[in-house]
Design a protein around this motif. Structure first.
Motif, PDB file in Angstrom:
ATOM      1  N   LYS A 874      24.731  44.202  39.759  1.00  0.00           N
ATOM      2  CA  LYS A 874      26.081  43.664  39.571  1.00  0.00           C
ATOM      3  C   LYS A 874      26.701  44.279  38.330  1.00  0.00           C
ATOM      4  O   LYS A 874      26.108  44.225  37.242  1.00  0.00           O
ATOM      5  N   ASP A 875      27.892  44.851  38.468  1.00  0.00           N
ATOM      6  CA  ASP A 875      28.560  45.418  37.312  1.00  0.00           C
ATOM      7  C   ASP A 875      29.191  44.300  36.478  1.00  0.00           C
ATOM      8  O   ASP A 875      29.154  43.119  36.846  1.00  0.00           O
ATOM      9  N   ALA A 876      29.804  44.673  35.350  1.00  0.00           N
ATOM     10  CA  ALA A 876      30.341  43.669  34.430  1.00  0.00           C
ATOM     11  C   ALA A 876      31.413  42.817  35.092  1.00  0.00           C
ATOM     12  O   ALA A 876      31.473  41.596  34.878  1.00  0.00           O
ATOM     13  N   ARG A 877      32.269  43.419  35.909  1.00  0.00           N
ATOM     14  CA  ARG A 877      33.354  42.655  36.536  1.00  0.00           C
ATOM     15  C   ARG A 877      32.805  41.585  37.468  1.00  0.00           C
ATOM     16  O   ARG A 877      33.283  40.443  37.470  1.00  0.00           O
ATOM     17  N   ARG A 878      31.787  41.932  38.249  1.00  0.00           N
ATOM     18  CA  ARG A 878      31.210  40.950  39.166  1.00  0.00           C
ATOM     19  C   ARG A 878      30.510  39.824  38.394  1.00  0.00           C
ATOM     20  O   ARG A 878      30.573  38.659  38.784  1.00  0.00           O
ATOM     21  N   GLN A 879      29.855  40.189  37.273  1.00  0.00           N
ATOM     22  CA  GLN A 879      29.221  39.161  36.442  1.00  0.00           C
ATOM     23  C   GLN A 879      30.268  38.157  35.936  1.00  0.00           C
ATOM     24  O   GLN A 879      30.031  36.946  35.917  1.00  0.00           O
ATOM     25  N   LEU A 880      31.417  38.679  35.539  1.00  0.00           N
ATOM     26  CA  LEU A 880      32.476  37.812  35.018  1.00  0.00           C
ATOM     27  C   LEU A 880      33.069  36.935  36.120  1.00  0.00           C
ATOM     28  O   LEU A 880      33.359  35.751  35.903  1.00  0.00           O
TER      29      LEU A 880
END
Length: 889
Positions: A874-880
């Motif tokens: 999961k990239d940072a955007r998906r984590q957020l």
């Protein structure tokens, strides 16, 4: 004198370098410093491989970069004790202090000899008053007891080390007055220059320097050390070289020094060391520039009446040399006869006229308000009351502008003034080509140690007349966008017609080629557009109308930021009960109510912490597994390792260590008792002779400081856990104690200037503080992910260690998350980005734990996330998005 934060940080880096160099060598120590991301960002283009001196490869040679006004000399005074403790390991080192000119040499000697001056006070505090200061021209006055019992500082210029210089020849010449220094020096001593004809050692000051291996402090001498020949470097034989400079590159941009640490002009402004920005006013004639400078000084004098401290603003006028139009005499005559300035309020300071000699400009009884010079003020003169710089020559061609400009940048009393006008500097110049002086002035600031972007951001072009002086609060606002358009011909008729409009916010400039430029601050209204169209030739109207239309489109493309629209961004702080009262959660505050004793902690050091071994020609100290060797110059010195030496007693060692380890949070009685037990254990149980401990006392003191730091950390950890995480802890997160971001915060911070334009930054796309790391690094990509989140209202870059930023407590101090955002549903999202270069460790875990506590206590109003480049695919955007629970919007 309390040091500014950036000054303390600079000295901390210097200490870290010397301590590491003592173990791993100068090259390895230097190359280790930039590995920390923050330090790499600081150094920027100044970073590079370590360059050692050809004949002295093991001698530390580094440079600290600070812009003009940063306090290089006070830092140099503090650097002496740091070098003594961490590298030289000698109670009373010899210091060779080099400055760029004889004027500065004389003033430095006077300051260092004055026991009431901050420079001398810093040295006296470090050496218990045992300090001797000598002008290099008086080197024959230095006696052996001076060198044995005092820190001796010899102040000279780089020229005094050159054989071709008259003073330099004295340094290398035989001098019978120095004979006592060489009485016990064998003729076979290496590296010393001999008399011709086999007459033995030359009794020269250069040989004396070689024997005692001075610490070399180089103040603003740029390429002074590298400019010396290899032979001269070897002759002086320094033990270490520390340079201080504002401009560590030559005119071709080549790096000249091993830059260890770099301070920005913004840091100086934040700490109220300098006045910024510089408000620049351009005038078509030198008379106009002079008149404007006088009016500005008068306005500043009125503002100064309301200041808590006495300030008498001064103007520095730079006249032209004798063979030009506006000489000193011509300018003074103009001031008296045309501007009506009383002669008693004018002082001339040139090579021939020294009317400032013996004058205390800070004295309330002093009447001087205007100082005329050509270039004489560039060295040594310093008065923070100087606010206005006025050059009657074109600034691009004028000489010594940067030196004179530096004189008006220093802030009175090194403290921010209440009125904004008194926090700025002012420049009035004669420049027929509009805008040219701004670039020229920026070039001068770069020459003073500013970065290029800092230089341009530090200049505000005054496009209105002095009527703008009326409201000082307007000066602290962001400048409105300006519209500019040039009409190809028609002057002076077009210029006259435009000026006849008499519109506020409209400025007209004529050029030598007949062109006319009109400048409008802010928006161009329809009525103003029509009025200008009527005033210009019909052939010019279509291009003007197109330019106005484009300007309006650009303004629409730059809507007001959420902050400018009056939006609020308030973040609840973490609160904790301290002695029954709810306070801001802060470990320093917790420690104030925490009773602890040093005697509860063992003073013992085992072999893994400290070990001493003898070898044939040296003895070695193992410090935490790092081996440090002491070489002996003679067999007699080696035999003295384990013999009784007068004054070398356990009690004397304890007293010395007490001075090294003393701090406000430890009772001195406890520290002395703890040190006695420590020394007693080393001598008794460990069987280490007191002579060996005395020889290695600086390394022993370093280890003790490290041990005390571990103890403090343990005590802070205990009270931190008790106040925040223990079952009995009372913790709250409430908007009654909220932190608020506002539109003017970070206005002095360096800004992001990359290609990406965020759509929803709280302060606007043009006011995003610069990101840590490289310009297109991981933190920027995290910001882009935040800016694209569904359900996001706006976000802000939260600058680390800025007093205006939001923070949470950690054991060592404060933690500043990278980003704060507000969602459409009213919740707050706080994001800390953990780059790939940061390994998972105690520091990261501590930040995550306190962030989760803040979220947990917020009753669902706040979210905290430690974002990474990739977590389980999961990239940072998906984590957020997983954290917010908002997947579209």
């Amino acid at each position: 004198m309390k040091l500014k934060e950036y000054q303390s940080e600079t000295l901390a880096v210097l200490r870290r370098f010397f301590e590491e160099a003592r173990v791993a060598g100068p090259r390895n120590a230097y190359e280790a410093i930039p590995r920390a991301p923050e330090q790499a960002g600081r150094l920027g283009r100044y970073a590079g491989a370590y360059t050692s001196l050809d004949r002295l490869p093991e001698v530390p040679y580094i440079c600290l970069r600070l812009p003009t006004g940063g306090g290089k000399t006070i830092l140099a005074a503090h650097a002496v004790a740091i070098a003594r403790d961490a590298w030289i390991e000698k109670d009373h080192p010899l210091v060779l202090w080099l400055v760029p000119s004889n004027t500065i040499r004389i003033q430095t000697v006077q300051a260092l000899k004055n026991t009431r001056h901050p420079y001398r006070q810093a040295l006296d505090e470090s050496f218990s008053g045992r300090v001797r200061v000598f002008d290099i021209t008086d080197f024959s006055h230095v006696r052996p007891p001076d060198l044995r019992d005092h820190c001796c500082i010899v102040v000279g210029t780089i020229q005094t080390l050159r054989v071709t210089n008259t003073e330099g020849r004295k340094v290398y010449a035989h001098n019978e007055n120095l004979e006592p220094h060489f009485a016990s020096v064998p003729e076979t001593a290496p590296g010393l220059e001999k008399l011709q004809g086999g007459g033995g050692i030359k009794l020269s000051f250069a040989n004396l320097l070689h024997l005692h291996r001075p610490l070399m402090i180089v103040d603003e001498a740029h390429n002074a050390v590298t400019g010396l020949t290899r032979e001269m470097q070897a002759r002086v034989n320094p033990c270490a070289i520390v340079e201080f400079t504002a401009t560590p590159r030559d005119r071709k941009g080549r790096r000249l020094n091993n830059i260890l640490h770099s301070v920005s002009a913004r840091e100086l402004k934040t700490e109220a060391m300098i006045k910024l920005p510089i408000q620049l006013s351009e005038h078509d004639t030198w008379q106009g520039a002079v008149s404007g400078a006088i009016a500005a000084r008068a306005a500043l004098a009125r503002s100064a009446r309301d200041d808590a401290d006495y300030i008498r603003p001064l103007v520095l006028f730079q006249a032209q040399p004798k063979n030009q139009e506006v000489t000193v005499d011509a300018l003074k005559t103009h001031l008296v006869e045309v501007e009506g300035v009383a002669p008693a309020r004018i002082a001339v300071a040139t090579g021939d006229q020294r009317e400032l000699d013996g004058i205390d400009l800070f004295d309330r009884a002093c009447a001087i308000e205007h100082v005329i010079t050509i270039e004489a003020l560039k060295e040594g003169w310093d008065c923070s009351f100087a606010y206005v710089f006025c050059s009657v020559a074109r600034i691009r061609s004028a000489v010594d502008v940067e030196q004179l400009l530096g004189r008006v940048l220093r802030m009175p009393y090194a403290a921010r003034r209440r009125l904004p006008d008194l926090n700025r500097a002012y420049a009035f110049v004669s420049e027929p080509s509009f805008g040219a002086s701004a670039q020229a002035l920026a070039d001068k600031l770069v020459a003073m140690g500013f970065e290029e972007d800092e230089a341009h951001e530090s200049i505000e072009l005054e496009e209105l007349d002095l009527g703008g002086w009326g409201d000082p609060t307007d000066r602290d606002k962001e400048a409105a966008p300006s519209f500019r358009h040039t009409f190809a011909g028609g002057a002076p008729e077009v210029a006259a017609a435009l000026e006849a409009l008499g519109r506020s916010g409209v400025t007209v400039h004529e050029f030598d080629d007949g062109a006319v430029e009109v400048v409008v601050v802010g928006r161009v209204g329809s009525d103003l557009e029509e009025a200008i169209l009527e005033a210009v030739p019909e052939s010019e109207r279509p291009d003007f109308a197109k330019a106005v239309a484009k300007h309006r489109i650009n303004l629409r493309d730059q809507p007001a930021s959420p902050a400018d629209q009056g939006e609020e961004l308030r973040v609840p702080r973490l609160m904790s009960a301290v002695q029954g009262k709810l306070e801001l959660a802060d470990t320093d505050l917790f420690m104030e109510s925490h009773e602890w004793s040093l005697l509860d902690h063992s003073p013992r050091m085992d072999g893994s912490e400290l070990a001493i071994r003898e070898t044939a020609r040296s003895f070695e100290i193992d410090l935490d597994g790092n081996r440090i060797a002491y070489q002996f110059a003679s067999e007699e010195e080696q035999l003295a390792l384990n013999v009784e030496v007068e004054g070398w007693t356990p009690e004397a060692l304890v007293r010395w260590l007490d001075r090294q380890g003393r701090d406000a949070d430890i009772r001195q009685g406890e520290l002395i008792r703890w040190l006695r037990d420590l020394v007693g254990h080393l001598i008794g149980a460990r069987k280490i002779h007191v002579s060996a401990l005395m020889r290695g006392k600086f390394l022993l003191a370093r280890k003790i400081r490290d041990k005390l730091a571990v103890i403090r950390r343990a005590e802070r950890e205990a009270i931190y856990q008790r106040c925040l995480f223990a079952p009995a802890a009372r913790v709250e997160v409430s908007f009654d104690h909220a932190f608020e971001f506002h539109k003017d915060m970070y206005r002095d911070r360096r800004r992001y200037r990359g290609r990406w334009r965020p759509r929803r930054h709280f302060l606007g796309a043009d006011r995003v503080p610069v990101f840590d790391g490289v310009e297109d690094g991981e933190e920027l990509r995290c910001a882009q992910a935040i800016d694209s989140l569904p359900g996001l209202r706006y976000w802000i870059r939260n600058v680390a260690r800025d007093p205006a930023s939001f923070s949470l407590p950690v054991v060592a101090g404060r933690f500043y998350p990278d980003f704060v955002a507000r969602l459409d549903d009213g919740r707050l999202l706080v994001v800390e980005y953990k780059g790939a270069h940061i390994a998972e460790g105690a520091d990261t875990a501590e930040k995550r734990t306190i962030g989760e506590l803040w979220e947990r206590e917020s009753a669902g109003t706040c979210l905290f996330v430690m974002a990474e480049k990739d977590v389980g695919g999961k990239d940072a955007r998906r984590q957020l998005m997983e954290k917010t629970g908002i997947w579209y919007g």
